[in-house]
Design an enzyme around this catalytic site. Structure first.
Site, PDB file in Angstrom:
ATOM      1  N   LYS B  84       1.155  53.902  66.234  1.00 61.09           N
ATOM      2  CA  LYS B  84       0.059  53.333  65.434  1.00 61.09           C
ATOM      3  C   LYS B  84      -0.449  52.063  66.106  1.00 61.09           C
ATOM      4  O   LYS B  84       0.349  51.248  66.590  1.00 61.09           O
ATOM      5  CB  LYS B  84       0.558  53.034  64.014  1.00 61.09           C
ATOM      6  CG  LYS B  84      -0.557  52.662  63.043  1.00 61.09           C
ATOM      7  CD  LYS B  84       0.006  52.406  61.634  1.00 61.09           C
ATOM      8  CE  LYS B  84      -1.103  52.063  60.649  1.00 61.09           C
ATOM      9  NZ  LYS B  84      -0.568  51.759  59.305  1.00 61.09           N
ATOM     10  N   SER B 159      -3.536  53.674  55.607  1.00 65.32           N
ATOM     11  CA  SER B 159      -4.210  53.334  56.834  1.00 65.32           C
ATOM     12  C   SER B 159      -3.768  54.199  58.023  1.00 65.32           C
ATOM     13  O   SER B 159      -4.479  54.289  59.014  1.00 65.32           O
ATOM     14  CB  SER B 159      -3.940  51.861  57.182  1.00 65.32           C
ATOM     15  OG  SER B 159      -2.560  51.659  57.428  1.00 65.32           O
ATOM     16  N   SER B 183       0.760  53.346  53.297  1.00 64.54           N
ATOM     17  CA  SER B 183       0.054  53.745  54.526  1.00 64.54           C
ATOM     18  C   SER B 183       0.800  54.741  55.397  1.00 64.54           C
ATOM     19  O   SER B 183       0.220  55.293  56.328  1.00 64.54           O
ATOM     20  CB  SER B 183      -0.287  52.512  55.367  1.00 64.54           C
ATOM     21  OG  SER B 183      -1.365  51.812  54.788  1.00 64.54           O
TER      22      SER B 183
END
Ligand SMILES: [Zn+2]
Lengths: 518, 513
Positions: B84, B159, B183
Site C-alpha cells: 500500500k 482506503s 481500510s
C-alpha cells in the site's frame, strides 16, 4: 516625570522613579538543552557546531512515517533537575503536541508537555548580592524538543524581515530541552532585575553541578525568556496591600543570552512599561526582542488569548511513568545543594563573605575548587582566577568558565603557575607576566617562563619562600611590623635563618621581611 | 510436489511458497507472471500507482540465488507482494494517493517493508488508496480510483482499494494494508478477499504515513485465511522504533489458521451491528455463516454493545483531530510538492505553505483537517476531543463486557455490498456510515478480520463476514476464519473468487507517478 526617548522611539522612565510608582512582577522561563549523547526522540548525536544538517534522520526531520522514541537518559535528567529544584515528580505524565506552523519546526508541532509536566511545585533559594535569600517558586519543569535554526541570508539585520532567503539547519531539531518555569515572582521591588540575574546564575550553577547541560548562554544551550509586568505601588513590595493588587499586562522578552542581559533587559522593560503606563497608555501583550548592543527591547509578535496551540496528548508516545525506585535512585545521585556547598567551600577556603561573593559573581567557584584540588592554595587560586582571566572574560563579554574552556586554560594550569611561585622559581610580578603569556596562547606556565627566561636566582627564590612561610605562621608579629614596630622583625629573621638552615643572608632576609610588611 | 494451477497468479501464497521451496518454480518466473498479469489487466482495474519490475525481479533473483545455495528461507520467500502506498519504501515512490507527495522517494523503509524485504518477498509495486487513507472507495485518490474486479463500475473499498483489487484481479497473491477505521476490512469485504487489522501495537507503525496515530494499524491482505496468517506472521512483532508497539511475540496465527477449529468456541453476534440499515442480501449471507459456525460446533449467542451507537461520532472527532496535526508536516519546506501563491513576488514561507496546502490536498483531506483543527481548539477541546475519548473508553468497556461472555464477536463487515462510483461522493455522512461496523475495533485497539461470506442474492456482489477478538488474541480470528472459510468453500465447491468475471485486458494508464 522625566523620560528619555531612544532611537526606537520607546519612552523610558528613570528606574528609581518607576519603582516609586510601580511594583514589578516577573516570570522567568528558562530553556536548557540537555547534553545527552542523542536527541530527545531519535538516535542522532547532539554535538554543537557540526556541519549544518549532518546530524539528522527521518525522525528529527519529520519525514512522513517516522515515529519518536523517548530518550530515557533525558527523562532521568529531567527528573534529577526536578528533584534538585525541590519539585514533586509526576508518577505518570504524557507528552503533548503543541501545534503551530514554523519553517524550522519539522513536524509543525513541537512534542512537549502541557498539563502533565514531569516535575512541578518546587523552589530555588537564591542569595542576593547583600547576602539575603530570595525564594524563587518553581511552577513546573517539563520536557520538550528543540526546533531547528533558521539562518536569514541577506538584509541588514540577520532577522527574517528584509532577508533575501532563509536556510534551516535541523541539527538542533530534536535536542532535548527542559523548560523551567517560575511562578510570578513578587515582592522583589527594585531588586527584581537582580533577583532575575541571581536566579539564572544559581540555576546555571545547579545545572552544571548536576552535569546535565553545557549551560552556555552564548551558545544557546541555556536561554531565558523574561516576563515583566507592572502594577500600581501600594506599599512595601512584600506587604499584604501590595500583594493584593492584581497583576498588570505582561510582555515576554525572548532569548536573553547572558546574565548581564537578563538584569539589563528586565530593568529596561520596567522603565519602558512605567513610561507607557504613566503616560496613560496600556501595555500590549507581546513578545519583545532584546538588543544587547543598544540596550533596548523592540516589539516582536503580538500575543493574545487567540494564540491556540491545540495541545493534545501525543498519540505516538506512551506515558512516562517513573517508578518510585527510579526516583529514589536518582535522588541519590544529586550533588550537594549549591547553598550548602557554598557555605562549606567558604569555610574550607577561609574566604571572607565579600571574597566569597566576588568568587560567585565571577562564576569561579568550581574553577577554584578544582585548582585547589590540583594543589594550589585557596588564596592563590582566588587571586589568579579573579585577576587577569576574569578581566579578559569580561572584556570579551563572556563568562569565566566559557572563556577558560575555549582557551584550554584549566585549573591545572593555574595550579602549575602557583607551584612555580611556591617553589620560589617565580615571584609575584614574574608570575603575573607568565600568566599574561599563557592567556596570550604562548603555552603552559613553565614553558612561558622558560621562553621568557623568567627565574628568580635560586637562592633568592628559596629565601623568599621561607620568608612568606614565616610571615604566614606569625600573624601577630607581622601585624606589629605593619604597625611600625620594625624591631619585631628580629624574631622573624631568626626563624627564617632556622628554616634555611643558616644558609640565608640575614640582611637580605630583613630587607624582604620589611619589604613585604611595610 | 504441490498442486499448482497452470496460471501461477491463481495460486495461493501458501501453495506458491511450497512450490518455491521445492524448486518447482522460481521466484523470477513467479514474479514475471505477476508483472505480465499487471501489464494485461491493470489498465482496467488501476490497482497500482507504481510498478517496479526491475526491483521486484532483482529481489526475486536474489531469493532464487540464496535458495540455490541451500540457504533456509522463510515460507513466503520469493512470493511477490503489493505494498500500500502509505508505507515508506526506500527508493520507491510513496505518495499516499496525494499530489502533496508526488515524486517523493523515501530515504528509508517502513519497518513492515523492511521485514518483507528481509523475508524475501519481491515488491511488485505500490497500491492505490484514498488520499492519506481518508475514504472508503479510493475515489479520493488524487490519481483516480481503483475499480472493483467484480464490477468495474463499482468501488473496491477504501482506503485500501488498491490492495483489495490487486488480490481480486490476481495481480499479486498478497498485499499490505492499513486500517484506521476499516481500510483493510471493508475493501476485503467488497472484493471477496481476506484482510486482518491486527491488535493495535501488534504490527509496527514505523514508516506508515500517519493518518490517526492512535487508530492506525498495518495488517495483511490475502485471498485465503491461511495466506493472510502467513503474511501476518511476517509483518508482526515488536519494533523498538515504534513506542506503541507491543513487546510480545506475534500470536500463533498460522497454527490457528491451519487448525481452523471452532468446536466449543463461544461466538457473540453483535446486536447493534446488523438488522436495520443492513442490506438484506448482506444479512442473509451473514446469518448463513453464523449457522455454519453452529454446525461446526460453536456456541452462538447475541451480545449487546450499547455504546457502539456513538462510535462513528467519536471516530470522526478523534481521527480528524490527530490527522490535522499529523498532516501539518506537509508544508513544502523539506519534501513533496511546492507551489508559490499566484501573483505574489518573493512570497514568505507562510505564503508558500498555504499555497501548497491549498493546491496539494484534496477536498476530503481539507474537510478533515478543518474538522480536526476546530475540534482541538481551546474552548472546544473538552466538548469534542475530550468527549470522544470518553466514548472510546465506554466502547472498550462494552468490548470487555462482551468478551466476558464470548471468545469472539461477529458481524457483517459492511452494511452493503460495493456501491457504484459517485454514489456517495457528495454525501460524506453516507460514505462514513460504510465503516460503522469496523470502527469500534479501531477505537478499542482490538484485532478484526473480514473474510468472504459469499455473494448477495440481490446484486451478486461479495459480502464480508467480520470477526473481532480481544487484544493480542489475533489467533482466534484465524481459527474462526479458517473454519468458516473451509465450510463455505466446501459448500461452494471452491473459493468464491473462482466466480469472478474475466477482466478486459487494457494497457495501464498510470497517471502522475
Ligand atoms: Zn534524528
Amino acid at each position: 516625570m522625566s523620560t528619555t526617548t531612544t532611537h526606537h522611539q520607546d519612552a523610558v522612565m528613570d528606574y528609581d522613579e518607576a519603582l516609586a510608582t510601580f511594583d514589578p512582577v516577573m516570570g522567568l522561563e528558562v530553556h536548557v538543552e540537555l547534553h545527552t549523547n542523542t536527541k530527545m526522540f531519535c538516535g542522532c548525536p547532539t554535538e554543537f557546531g557540526a556541519e549544518p544538517n549532518s546530524q539528522v534522520c527521518p525522525v528529527c526531520l519529520g519525514l512522513p512515517g517516522a515515529l519518536p522514541v523517548v530518550n530515557e537518559k533525558a527523562v532521568e535528567s529531567a527528573i534529577r533537575i526536578g528533584l534538585a529544584l525541590n519539585c514533586e515528580i509526576a508518577s505518570w505524565c504524557r507528552f503533548a503536541r503543541k501545534n503551530y506552523f514554523y519553517p524550522d519546526m519539522p513536524k509543525n508541532f513541537q512534542t512537549s508537555q502541557y498539563d502533565e509536566p514531569i516535575a512541578f511545585e518546587g523552589y530555588l533559594d537564591v542569595d542576593l548580592d547583600d547576602g539575603t535569600v530570595y525564594r524563587v517558586e518553581i511552577e513546573r519543569a517539563h520536557m520538550e524538543e528543540d526546533t531547528g535554526k533558521s539562518l536569514h541570508i541577506g538584509g541588514a539585520t540577520g532577522r527574517i524581515h528584509g532577508a533575501d532567503h532563509s536556510l534551516v539547519d535541523y541539527n538542533r531539531a530534536g535536542i532535548p530541552l527542559i523548560e523551567i518555569v517560575t511562578k510570578p515572582l513578587v515582592g522583589a521591588g527594585e531588586r527584581a532585575p537582580e533577583v532575575a540575574r541571581t536566579y539564572v546564575a544559581a540555576l546555571r550553577e545547579l545545572l552544571r553541578a548536576l552535569d546535565v547541560s553545557d549551560v552556555k548562554m552564548e551558545q544557546g544551550s541555556m536561554r531565558c525568556d523574561a516576563n515583566v509586568s507592572l502594577r500600581a505601588k501600594a506599599g512595601e513590595p512584600t506587604s499584604a496591600e501590595q500583594l493584593a493588587v492584581p497583576l498588570g499586562t505582561r510582555t515576554e522578552t525572548k532569548n536573553v543570552n547572558s546574565l548581564r542581559s537578563v538584569e539589563r533587559a528586565i530593568r529596561y522593560e520596567i522603565s519602558r512599561h512605567a513610561a507607557v503606563l504613566a503616560g496613560g497608555g496600556s501595555i500590549l501583550q507581546e513578545t519583545r526582542h532584546w538588543h544587547e548592543d543598544t540596550g533596548v527591547t523592540t516589539s516582536g509578535r503580538v500575543k493574545s488569548d487567540a494564540d491556540d496551540y491545540r495541545y493534545f496528548p501525543e498519540p505516538d508516545l506512551v506515558p512516562v511513568a517513573p517508578s518510585r525506585e527510579l526516583v529514589d535512585r536518582l535522588r541519590g545521585t544529586l550533588p550537594e545543594p549549591p547553598a550548602e556547598r557554598r557555605k562549606r567551600l567558604q569555610n574550607d577556603w577561609g574566604y571572607s563573605d565579600l571574597e566569597m561573593r566576588d568568587v560567585y559573581n565571577a562564576g569561579a567557584a568550581e574553577l577554584i575548587e578544582q585548582t585547589v584540588s590540583a594543589g594550589a592554595s585557596p588564596s592563590a587560586a582566588r587571586k589568579w582566577w579573579l585577576g587577569e582571566p576574569s578581566r579578559r572574560a569580561n572584556a570579551e563579554a563572556t563568562d569565566l568558565v566559557s572563556y577558560a574552556a575555549d582557551l584550554g586554560f584549566t585549573p591545572a594550569t593555574v595550579a602549575e603557575l602557583d607551584s612555580l611561585v611556591r617553589s620560589g622559581r617565580l615571584n609575584d610580578s614574574m608570575a603575573r607576566e607568565v600568566l599574561g603569556g599563557v592567556l596570550d596562547g604562548e603555552g603552559g606556565p613553565t614553558a612561558v617562563a622558560d621562553a621568557r627566561g623568567l627565574e628568580l636566582k635560586q637562592d633568592d627564590g628559596a629565601l623568599e619562600a621561607a620568608v612568606d612561610t614565616v610571615i604566614a605562621a606569625n600573624p601577630d608579629v607581622a601585624a606589629k611590623i605593619r604597625d611600625g614596630k620594625v624591631a619585631a622583625a628580629g624574631a622573624l629573621i631568626g626563624q627564617v635563618m632556622k628554616a634555611t638552615k643558616g644558609q640565608a643572608d640575614a640582611g637580605k632576609a630583613r630587607e624582604l621581611i620589611l619589604g613585604k610588611l611595610q | 510436489m504441490t498442486d499448482l494451477p497452470a496460471d501461477l497468479t491463481r495460486a495461493t501464497a501458501a501453495v506458491l511458497g511450497e512450490a518455491l521451496a521445492d524448486k518447482t518454480i522460481s521466484s523470477v518466473e513467479l514474479t514475471q507472471a505477476h508483472l505480465d498479469r499487471i501489464a494485461a489487466v491493470d489498465g482496467a482495474v488501476h490497482s497500482y500507482l507504481h510498478v517496479d519490475p526491475e526491483g521486484a525481479l532483482a529481489a526475486a533473483r536474489d531469493v532464487d540465488g540464496r535458495r540455490s545455495t541451500g540457504e533456509t528461507l522463510g515460507v513466503l520467500a520469493g512470493v511477490p507482494i503489493a505494498v500500500k502506498d502509505v508505507m515508506a519504501t526506500r527508493g520507491l515512490p510513496t505518495t499516499c494517493g496525494s499530489k502533496m507527495l508526488e515524486g517523493w522517494i523515501p530515504p528509508y523503509d517502513a519497518t513492515v517493508v523492511a521485514k518483507l524485504r528481509a523475508a524475501g518477498l519481491p515488491i511488485l509495486g505500490k497500491t492505490n488508496m484514498d488520499e492519506f487513507a481518508m475514504g472508503s472507495s479510493t475515489e479520493h485518490s488524487a490519481y483516480g480510483p481503483s475499480r472493483n474486479p467484480w464490477d468495474l463500475t463499482r468501488i473496491p473499498g477504501g482506503s485500501g482499494g488498491g490492495s483489495s483489487s490487486v488480490l481480486a484481479s490476481f495481480q499479486a497473491p498478497l498485499a499490505t494494508g492499513t486500517d484506521t477505521g476499516g481500510s483493510i476490512r471493508q475493501p476485503a469485504a467488497v472484493t471477496a478477499t481476506v484482510g486482518t487489522k491486527p491488535t493495535y501495537g501488534g504490527v509496527s507503525r514505523y514508516g506508515l504515513v500517519a493518518l490517526a496515530s492512535s487508530l492506525d494499524q498495518a495488517g495483511p491482505c490475502g485471498r485465503t485465511v491461511l495466506d493472510t496468517a502467513l503474511l501476518h506472521a511476517v509483518m508482526g512483532g515488536h519494533d523498538p522504533m515504534d513506542s506503541t508497539s507491543i513487546a510480545a511475540p506475534v500470536p500463533p496465527v498460522v497454527e490457528a489458521a491451519r487448525r481452523a477449529d471452532v468446536s466449543g468456541l463461544r461466538v457473540g453476534v453483535v446486536k447493534e451491528l446488523g438488522g436495520q440499515g443492513y442490506q438484506a442480501g448482506v444479512q442473509e449471507r451473514f446469518d448463513e455463516s453464523v449457522q455454519l459456525l453452529v454446525d461446526l460446533g460453536a456456541e452462538v449467542v447475541e451480545v449487546s454493545c450499547p455504546n457502539f451507537e456513538y462510535a462513528l461520532a467519536a471516530y470522526y472527532l478523534i481521527l480528524p483531530s490527530e490527522a490535522s496535526s499529523n498532516l501539518a508536516k506537509f508544508d513544502a519546506m523539506r519534501y513533496g510538492m511546492r507551489v508559490g501563491p499566484e501573483g505574489v513576488e518573493a512570497p514568505s514561507a507562510e505564503q508558500v505553505m498555504a499555497a501548497t496546502r491549498e493546491a496539494g490536498f484534496g477536498p476530503e483531506v481539507k474537510r478533515r483537517i478543518i474538522l480536526g483543527t476546530y475540534a482541538l481548539s481551546s474552548g472546544y477541546y473538552d466538548a469534542y476531543y475530550g468527549s470522544a475519548q470518553k466514548v472510546r473508553t465506554l466502547i472498550a468497556q462494552d468490548f470487555d463486557a462482551a468478551f466476558e461472555q464470548v471468545d469472539v464477536l461477529v458481524s457483517p463487515t459492511t452494511p452493503t455490498t460495493a456501491f457504484a462510483f459517485g454514489d456517495k461522493l457528495d454525501d460524506p455522512m453516507a460514505m462514513y456510515l460504510n465503516d460503522i461496523a469496523t470502527i469500534p475495533a479501531n477505537l478499542a485497539g482490538l484485532p478484526g478480520m473480514s473474510l468472504p461470506a459469499g455473494l448477495a442474492s440481490e446484486d451478486g456482489l461479495p459480502v464480508g463476514f467480520q470477526i473481532l477478538a480481544p487484544a493480542m488474541q489475533d489467533d482466534r480470528l484465524y481459527a474462526v476464519g479458517g473454519a468458516l472459510e473451509g465450510a463455505l468453500t466446501d459448500r461452494w465447491g471452491g473459493p468464491v473468487l473462482n466466480g469472478i468475471p474475466d477482466l478486459p485486458t487494457a494497457p495501464a494508464d498510470r497517471t502522475g507517478v
